[in-house]
Design an enzyme around this catalytic site. Structure first.
Site, PDB file in Angstrom:
ATOM      1  N   LYS A 244       0.830  -1.197   0.000  1.00 58.47           N
ATOM      2  CA  LYS A 244       0.000   0.000   0.000  1.00 58.47           C
ATOM      3  C   LYS A 244       0.877   1.265   0.000  1.00 58.47           C
ATOM      4  O   LYS A 244       2.045   1.249   0.364  1.00 58.47           O
ATOM      5  CB  LYS A 244      -0.928  -0.007   1.220  1.00 58.47           C
ATOM      6  CG  LYS A 244      -2.061  -1.048   1.161  1.00 58.47           C
ATOM      7  CD  LYS A 244      -3.118  -0.654   0.145  1.00 58.47           C
ATOM      8  CE  LYS A 244      -4.270  -1.651   0.047  1.00 58.47           C
ATOM      9  NZ  LYS A 244      -5.198  -1.561   1.182  1.00 58.47           N
ATOM     10  N   ARG A 278      -4.036  -9.812   3.703  1.00 58.36           N
ATOM     11  CA  ARG A 278      -4.200  -9.845   2.244  1.00 58.36           C
ATOM     12  C   ARG A 278      -2.895  -9.377   1.613  1.00 58.36           C
ATOM     13  O   ARG A 278      -2.510  -8.229   1.747  1.00 58.36           O
ATOM     14  CB  ARG A 278      -5.366  -8.934   1.847  1.00 58.36           C
ATOM     15  CG  ARG A 278      -5.766  -8.982   0.378  1.00 58.36           C
ATOM     16  CD  ARG A 278      -7.003  -8.113   0.164  1.00 58.36           C
ATOM     17  NE  ARG A 278      -7.487  -8.168  -1.216  1.00 58.36           N
ATOM     18  CZ  ARG A 278      -7.089  -7.337  -2.188  1.00 58.36           C
ATOM     19  NH1 ARG A 278      -6.201  -6.383  -1.911  1.00 58.36           N
ATOM     20  NH2 ARG A 278      -7.585  -7.449  -3.404  1.00 58.36           N
TER      21      ARG A 278
END
Length: 313
Positions: A244, A278
């Site tokens: 991210k 994830r």
């Protein structure tokens, strides 16, 4: 295994106290998870030409199917299949979304017993993919359409409820929070109540604080640092931290160089109560998670030889 190690509130690691779960033991698809002492690794397969990380590397159907099978073979517990990016952009019709994700679900279900989740916010897409073999609906819009909960309730599938503020694929510039963690927790509690009201039981609910989704880097760092407050809601918490932007901005790393930061963020999240992570790099993530489980006393070594061989007589 000692009695102490068997109690998730008192693991072998001194000082670590994890929030209790309402329903720790889950049957998802053909697999059983005990989230009081187990962490699931969710792999990512995006059948999109514009996904934020792989930029279309698995857009072709054969590549998407192979990536999903390879992820399962590498030890992933779940494979999350997406056909529409979260990032703002032009709308993709439900028919086109199904054309992207449905064949991957069908192919993977025929070749593996891995848990299959589909990242969608549309009830009509969820209904079709669950009928085809998906076990989880991963909604990154926080039940923007409550009809999605009706589909899940009637199907037996699991629902992931995620915090995000914008309408699907819409901009939400410069998000502001008085206290990001408190507001995320309150949002998730309200949306979980909506899911329950539509018939989804606690045994089929997962929550996700939505790292980077309508949040700045400082917001996502605060969420990671205080993730135990999210986990305290009592549902298995999913941490979608892999590659991210909050990791890239924290370290000054571009997307290809964020693996180490992603593994660190995932490990911290697990120690704060996350029970699903994830991740893009499945093999490295599985090793990191299994090592955390071993240190916490939740699993034994695969083998033991070190300093156990007989010395010279």
């Amino acid at each position: 295994m000692s009695e102490r190690a068997a109690d998730p509130r008192r693991p072998d690691a001194p000082g670590l106290v994890l929030p209790p779960l309402l329903v720790p033991r889950r049957r998802i698809g053909s697999r059983t998870f005990d989230f009081s002492r187990q962490v699931a690794v969710m792999a990512i397969v995006n059948r999109t030409p514009d996904s934020f990380f792989d930029r279309g590397a698995t857009f072709a159907l054969d590549l998407a199917v192979q990536a999903a099978v390879d992820a399962a073979d590498a030890g992933a517990d779940w494979v999350d299949i997406g056909g529409v990016p979260f990032a703002p952009g032009p709308e993709l019709s439900a028919a086109d979304e199904l054309d992207r994700v449905l064949p991957v679900v069908q192919a993977l279900a025929s070749r593996s017993d891995v848990v299959i989740s589909v990242d969608t916010f549309r009830p009509e897409v969820a209904e079709r993919v669950v009928a085809a073999g998906a076990h989880v609906v991963n909604d990154t819009t926080g039940l923007h359409d409550p009809g999605l909960a009706d589909v899940v309730a009637d199907s037996g599938a699991t629902l992931v409820v995620t915090h995000s503020l914008a309408l699907p694929r819409r901009e939400h510039p410069r998000p502001r929070y008085d206290d990001v963690v408190t507001e995320v927790v309150e949002f998730l509690a309200r949306r979980v109540d909506v899911a329950r009201a539509h018939g989804v039981p606690d045994a089929r609910l997962v929550i996700d604080p939505g790292h980077d989704l309508n949040k700045t880097t400082r917001h996502s760092l605060e969420l990671t640092r205080r993730l135990s407050e999210v986990a305290a809601l009592g549902h298995p918490t999913l941490a979608a931290v892999s590659n991210k932007d909050f990791i890239g901005e924290s370290l000054g790393r571009e997307k290809p160089d964020r693996l180490a930061g992603s593994l660190a963020a995932a490990t911290i999240s697990v120690l704060q109560g996350a029970r699903i992570v994830r991740m893009h790099d499945v093999r490295a993530s599985v090793d990191a998670v299994r090592m955390v489980e071993a240190v916490l006393g939740w699993r034994g070594p695969v083998f033991e030889r070190h300093n156990l061989t007989e010395g010279p007589s």
